[in-house]
Design a protein around this motif. Sequence first.
Motif, PDB file in Angstrom:
ATOM      1  N   LEU A 172       0.723  -1.137   0.129  1.00 45.05           N
ATOM      2  CA  LEU A 172      -0.034  -0.114  -0.005  1.00 45.05           C
ATOM      3  C   LEU A 172       0.679   1.180   0.115  1.00 45.05           C
ATOM      4  O   LEU A 172       1.830   1.345   1.070  1.00 45.05           O
ATOM      5  N   ILE A 194      -7.625  -3.903  -0.244  1.00 42.45           N
ATOM      6  CA  ILE A 194      -6.447  -4.188  -1.195  1.00 42.45           C
ATOM      7  C   ILE A 194      -6.351  -5.199  -2.096  1.00 42.45           C
ATOM      8  O   ILE A 194      -6.154  -6.483  -1.891  1.00 42.45           O
ATOM      9  N   ASP A 195      -6.971  -4.893  -3.184  1.00 43.78           N
ATOM     10  CA  ASP A 195      -7.257  -5.674  -4.176  1.00 43.78           C
ATOM     11  C   ASP A 195      -6.389  -5.741  -5.411  1.00 43.78           C
ATOM     12  O   ASP A 195      -6.605  -6.156  -6.364  1.00 43.78           O
ATOM     13  N   GLN A 196      -5.111  -5.033  -5.070  1.00 46.28           N
ATOM     14  CA  GLN A 196      -4.051  -4.989  -6.040  1.00 46.28           C
ATOM     15  C   GLN A 196      -2.803  -5.122  -5.283  1.00 46.28           C
ATOM     16  O   GLN A 196      -2.612  -4.624  -4.205  1.00 46.28           O
ATOM     17  N   TYR A 207      -1.215  -1.027  -4.406  1.00 49.90           N
ATOM     18  CA  TYR A 207      -2.252  -0.318  -4.184  1.00 49.90           C
ATOM     19  C   TYR A 207      -1.967   1.201  -4.072  1.00 49.90           C
ATOM     20  O   TYR A 207      -1.172   1.437  -3.032  1.00 49.90           O
TER      21      TYR A 207
END
Length: 232
Positions: A133, A221-223, A226
């Motif tokens: 992140l 947090i889907d990447q 992020y």
Amino acid sequence: MKLNLKTTIAIVVIAIFFGCEIPYRDDARLLIKGQVLDENSEPISGANVAVYAREGVSFFTGTLTTLLNETETLADGSFSTIMLLALDENFVIEVSVDNNYSRYQYRTDTVAFVPEDFLIDLGTVPVERLASLNYNITQENASSLDFEYTFSYVTTQCTEVYSEGVLNTEASSCYETTTRSSALTADNPNDTGSFSTLLGAEVLFTYRINDQPELTETLVIDQTDYEFNFAY
């Protein structure tokens, strides 16, 4: 007899390198097995399973770590390896994939406790994909003089400590929640940074502007990278 400095150093070096040999039970073979799955219960092949003894501390190098055995997972994520039973207070099994995945450690004391049937079955090893992140916090409103924020997120390390075959929850630390906080002022109004967490995890971003009530945003947090930009 008084020893000179060179003799004293020589004795210390010999003690460090030859006095820390790990004892084995020659009459006992230890079987270690398990299965490595990702967060979607998909098998991970080619994961490294390493067995260590961390048997002492060296003045020169820190913790002395000895690799006892090593293997890799098969196509279905399973692994098994047989080795002489090493007797060590810091017996460690570590499972790792690469920098994109979390690491798992199993720790126990094989001096005080011999595993039943000379078997350590890790079952399903919790290894998950990681994400970064990256955050950028900027001030846009000059009247926002004070800004406090906290990220609450899941760590990427899982270490399980077993005492006499039973999980010691107090000594263990597995995907626990931690925080990162800061306070921004008129002299230091902007902030950037990054941290690692688990892919798919939720991160709570809690903030307060001046004396206003706290607000919280939930970030999924889907990447793997992020990006989080926030202006106040």
